[in-house]
Design a protein around this motif. Structure first.
Motif, PDB file in Angstrom:
ATOM      1  N   ALA A   1       0.832  -1.209   0.000  1.00  0.00           N
ATOM      2  CA  ALA A   1       0.000   0.000   0.000  1.00  0.00           C
ATOM      3  C   ALA A   1       0.862   1.252   0.000  1.00  0.00           C
ATOM      4  CB  ALA A   1      -0.941  -0.007   1.204  1.00  0.00           C
ATOM      5  N   ILE A   2       1.874   1.287   0.852  1.00  0.00           N
ATOM      6  CA  ILE A   2       2.770   2.439   0.915  1.00  0.00           C
ATOM      7  C   ILE A   2       3.539   2.569  -0.398  1.00  0.00           C
ATOM      8  CG2 ILE A   2       4.756   3.461   2.117  1.00  0.00           C
ATOM      9  CD1 ILE A   2       2.069   3.471   3.738  1.00  0.00           C
ATOM     10  N   GLY A   3       3.968   1.441  -0.948  1.00  0.00           N
ATOM     11  CA  GLY A   3       4.662   1.447  -2.234  1.00  0.00           C
ATOM     12  C   GLY A   3       3.810   1.965  -3.376  1.00  0.00           C
ATOM     13  N   ALA A   4       2.485   1.807  -3.250  1.00  0.00           N
ATOM     14  CA  ALA A   4       1.560   2.289  -4.278  1.00  0.00           C
ATOM     15  C   ALA A   4       1.214   3.759  -4.087  1.00  0.00           C
ATOM     16  CB  ALA A   4       0.283   1.452  -4.262  1.00  0.00           C
ATOM     17  N   GLY A   5       1.695   4.363  -2.997  1.00  0.00           N
ATOM     18  CA  GLY A   5       1.454   5.789  -2.782  1.00  0.00           C
ATOM     19  C   GLY A   5       0.590   6.124  -1.582  1.00  0.00           C
ATOM     20  N   ALA A   6       0.125   5.119  -0.847  1.00  0.00           N
ATOM     21  CA  ALA A   6      -0.689   5.398   0.341  1.00  0.00           C
ATOM     22  C   ALA A   6       0.148   6.121   1.392  1.00  0.00           C
ATOM     23  CB  ALA A   6      -1.251   4.100   0.914  1.00  0.00           C
ATOM     24  N   THR A   7      -0.498   6.995   2.127  1.00  0.00           N
ATOM     25  CA  THR A   7       0.159   7.729   3.199  1.00  0.00           C
ATOM     26  C   THR A   7       0.237   6.882   4.462  1.00  0.00           C
ATOM     27  OG1 THR A   7      -0.699   9.782   2.277  1.00  0.00           O
ATOM     28  CG2 THR A   7       0.045   9.864   4.552  1.00  0.00           C
ATOM     29  N   ALA A   8      -0.774   6.028   4.673  1.00  0.00           N
ATOM     30  CA  ALA A   8      -0.831   5.194   5.869  1.00  0.00           C
ATOM     31  C   ALA A   8      -1.641   3.939   5.567  1.00  0.00           C
ATOM     32  CB  ALA A   8      -1.466   5.965   7.024  1.00  0.00           C
ATOM     33  N   CYS A   9      -1.442   2.948   6.419  1.00  0.00           N
ATOM     34  CA  CYS A   9      -2.220   1.717   6.344  1.00  0.00           C
ATOM     35  C   CYS A   9      -2.687   1.401   7.752  1.00  0.00           C
ATOM     36  CB  CYS A   9      -1.363   0.579   5.789  1.00  0.00           C
ATOM     37  SG  CYS A   9      -2.286  -0.951   5.523  1.00  0.00           S
ATOM     38  N   ILE A  10      -3.985   1.197   7.920  1.00  0.00           N
ATOM     39  CA  ILE A  10      -4.553   0.947   9.234  1.00  0.00           C
ATOM     40  C   ILE A  10      -5.430  -0.297   9.176  1.00  0.00           C
ATOM     41  CG2 ILE A  10      -6.496   2.510   8.849  1.00  0.00           C
ATOM     42  CD1 ILE A  10      -6.236   3.283  11.851  1.00  0.00           C
ATOM     43  N   ARG A  11      -5.438  -1.064  10.236  1.00  0.00           N
ATOM     44  CA  ARG A  11      -6.264  -2.268  10.321  1.00  0.00           C
ATOM     45  C   ARG A  11      -7.714  -1.871  10.611  1.00  0.00           C
ATOM     46  NH1 ARG A  11      -2.529  -4.967   7.987  1.00  0.00           N
ATOM     47  NH2 ARG A  11      -0.753  -5.568   9.214  1.00  0.00           N
ATOM     48  N   LYS A  12      -8.643  -2.570  10.003  1.00  0.00           N
ATOM     49  CA  LYS A  12     -10.058  -2.263  10.205  1.00  0.00           C
ATOM     50  C   LYS A  12     -10.509  -2.514  11.638  1.00  0.00           C
ATOM     51  CE  LYS A  12     -11.960  -2.747   5.596  1.00  0.00           C
ATOM     52  NZ  LYS A  12     -12.905  -3.498   4.756  1.00  0.00           N
ATOM     53  N   PHE A  13      -9.793  -3.334  12.364  1.00  0.00           N
ATOM     54  CA  PHE A  13     -10.174  -3.616  13.750  1.00  0.00           C
ATOM     55  C   PHE A  13      -9.514  -2.654  14.738  1.00  0.00           C
ATOM     56  CE2 PHE A  13      -7.101  -6.772  12.203  1.00  0.00           C
ATOM     57  CZ  PHE A  13      -5.989  -6.484  12.982  1.00  0.00           C
ATOM     58  N   SER A  14      -8.875  -1.603  14.244  1.00  0.00           N
ATOM     59  CA  SER A  14      -8.289  -0.568  15.102  1.00  0.00           C
ATOM     60  C   SER A  14      -9.383   0.308  15.686  1.00  0.00           C
ATOM     61  CB  SER A  14      -7.325   0.308  14.297  1.00  0.00           C
ATOM     62  OG  SER A  14      -6.261  -0.446  13.776  1.00  0.00           O
ATOM     63  N   PRO A  15      -9.115   0.954  16.818  1.00  0.00           N
ATOM     64  CA  PRO A  15     -10.088   1.896  17.383  1.00  0.00           C
ATOM     65  C   PRO A  15     -10.320   3.086  16.440  1.00  0.00           C
ATOM     66  CG  PRO A  15      -8.354   1.393  18.978  1.00  0.00           C
ATOM     67  CD  PRO A  15      -7.937   0.799  17.660  1.00  0.00           C
ATOM     68  N   ALA A  16     -11.499   3.676  16.540  1.00  0.00           N
ATOM     69  CA  ALA A  16     -11.850   4.819  15.696  1.00  0.00           C
ATOM     70  C   ALA A  16     -10.860   5.966  15.858  1.00  0.00           C
ATOM     71  CB  ALA A  16     -13.267   5.289  16.013  1.00  0.00           C
ATOM     72  N   GLY A  17     -10.351   6.152  17.062  1.00  0.00           N
ATOM     73  CA  GLY A  17      -9.373   7.216  17.294  1.00  0.00           C
ATOM     74  C   GLY A  17      -8.108   7.032  16.477  1.00  0.00           C
ATOM     75  N   ASP A  18      -7.717   5.763  16.244  1.00  0.00           N
ATOM     76  CA  ASP A  18      -6.541   5.506  15.411  1.00  0.00           C
ATOM     77  C   ASP A  18      -6.793   5.910  13.965  1.00  0.00           C
ATOM     78  OD1 ASP A  18      -5.386   4.493  17.694  1.00  0.00           O
ATOM     79  OD2 ASP A  18      -5.256   2.419  16.965  1.00  0.00           O
ATOM     80  N   LEU A  19      -7.999   5.644  13.479  1.00  0.00           N
ATOM     81  CA  LEU A  19      -8.348   6.044  12.110  1.00  0.00           C
ATOM     82  C   LEU A  19      -8.338   7.571  11.992  1.00  0.00           C
ATOM     83  CD1 LEU A  19      -9.217   5.485   9.215  1.00  0.00           C
ATOM     84  CD2 LEU A  19     -11.585   5.387  10.041  1.00  0.00           C
ATOM     85  N   LEU A  20      -8.918   8.245  12.966  1.00  0.00           N
ATOM     86  CA  LEU A  20      -8.920   9.715  12.944  1.00  0.00           C
ATOM     87  C   LEU A  20      -7.489  10.263  12.995  1.00  0.00           C
ATOM     88  CD1 LEU A  20     -11.932  10.511  15.285  1.00  0.00           C
ATOM     89  CD2 LEU A  20     -11.849  10.653  12.786  1.00  0.00           C
ATOM     90  N   GLY A  21      -6.633   9.623  13.766  1.00  0.00           N
ATOM     91  CA  GLY A  21      -5.231  10.020  13.817  1.00  0.00           C
ATOM     92  C   GLY A  21      -4.532   9.842  12.486  1.00  0.00           C
ATOM     93  N   ALA A  22      -4.847   8.730  11.798  1.00  0.00           N
ATOM     94  CA  ALA A  22      -4.252   8.484  10.471  1.00  0.00           C
ATOM     95  C   ALA A  22      -4.743   9.512   9.457  1.00  0.00           C
ATOM     96  CB  ALA A  22      -4.583   7.073  10.006  1.00  0.00           C
ATOM     97  N   ILE A  23      -6.009   9.876   9.540  1.00  0.00           N
ATOM     98  CA  ILE A  23      -6.556  10.886   8.642  1.00  0.00           C
ATOM     99  C   ILE A  23      -5.885  12.234   8.906  1.00  0.00           C
ATOM    100  CG2 ILE A  23      -8.631  12.260   8.117  1.00  0.00           C
ATOM    101  CD1 ILE A  23     -10.244   9.654   8.632  1.00  0.00           C
ATOM    102  N   GLU A  24      -5.763  12.596  10.172  1.00  0.00           N
ATOM    103  CA  GLU A  24      -5.139  13.874  10.529  1.00  0.00           C
ATOM    104  C   GLU A  24      -3.679  13.903  10.091  1.00  0.00           C
ATOM    105  OE1 GLU A  24      -4.999  16.904  14.328  1.00  0.00           O
ATOM    106  OE2 GLU A  24      -5.446  14.794  14.686  1.00  0.00           O
ATOM    107  N   ALA A  25      -2.963  12.802  10.304  1.00  0.00           N
ATOM    108  CA  ALA A  25      -1.550  12.743   9.900  1.00  0.00           C
ATOM    109  C   ALA A  25      -1.416  12.835   8.376  1.00  0.00           C
ATOM    110  CB  ALA A  25      -0.910  11.458  10.413  1.00  0.00           C
ATOM    111  N   ALA A  26      -2.328  12.207   7.653  1.00  0.00           N
ATOM    112  CA  ALA A  26      -2.279  12.253   6.187  1.00  0.00           C
ATOM    113  C   ALA A  26      -2.526  13.670   5.682  1.00  0.00           C
ATOM    114  CB  ALA A  26      -3.305  11.288   5.599  1.00  0.00           C
ATOM    115  N   ALA A  27      -3.407  14.383   6.369  1.00  0.00           N
ATOM    116  CA  ALA A  27      -3.752  15.740   5.940  1.00  0.00           C
ATOM    117  C   ALA A  27      -2.596  16.682   6.202  1.00  0.00           C
ATOM    118  CB  ALA A  27      -4.992  16.232   6.662  1.00  0.00           C
TER     119      ALA A  27
END
Length: 131
Positions: A105-131
């Motif tokens: 995923a990172i090799g294809a250009g993704a900024t981050a990769c997160i597991r679907k079973f992660s807490p919602a706060g982790d997803l929000l953190g990944a979105i904020e970091a990507a932005a």
């Protein structure tokens, strides 16, 4: 479920495209993210091919991308989106395990990769970091 709101570091509302072939999951994620003042879910795509077309039309800031989907997988869709829309950031979400998916995923250009079973706060953190 405890969600940590997006930090004050975001100066504007982010446009988000959700890409997942499990529509119930995508719609639930849309509702969850819709509670955030700094996020605007602009669409849901059900496969990689649709995601590439929707990203070109909707011009999201962030694409939340599943990996395993019909018609075009998330790795190929990520590569296509980041190649043609370098300002759009892709955060890959997957239920798959194994480091090779994150590396691909990172090799294809993704900024981050997160597991679907992660807490919602982790997803929000990944979105904020990507932005």
């Amino acid at each position: 479920m405890i969600m940590t709101p997006l930090g004050e570091s975001l100066s504007r509302t982010l446009r988000v495209l959700i890409v997942d072939d499990h529509i119930l999951y995508a719609e639930a994620l849309s509702v969850l993210l819709g509670q955030e003042q700094k996020l605007d879910v602009v669409g849901i795509s059900a496969d990689g091919r649709q995601a590439v077309a929707d990203a070109a039309e909707l011009e999201p800031d962030i694409v939340l991308m599943d990996i395993e989907m019909p018609l075009m997988d998330g790795i190929s869709a990520t590569r296509a989106i980041t190649k043609t829309m370098p300002a759009t950031k892709v955060v890959v979400m997957t239920a798959l395990t194994g480091e090779d998916y994150a590396e691909r995923a990172i090799g294809a250009g993704a900024t981050a990769c997160i597991r679907k079973f992660s807490p919602a706060g982790d997803l929000l953190g990944a979105i904020e970091a990507a932005a």
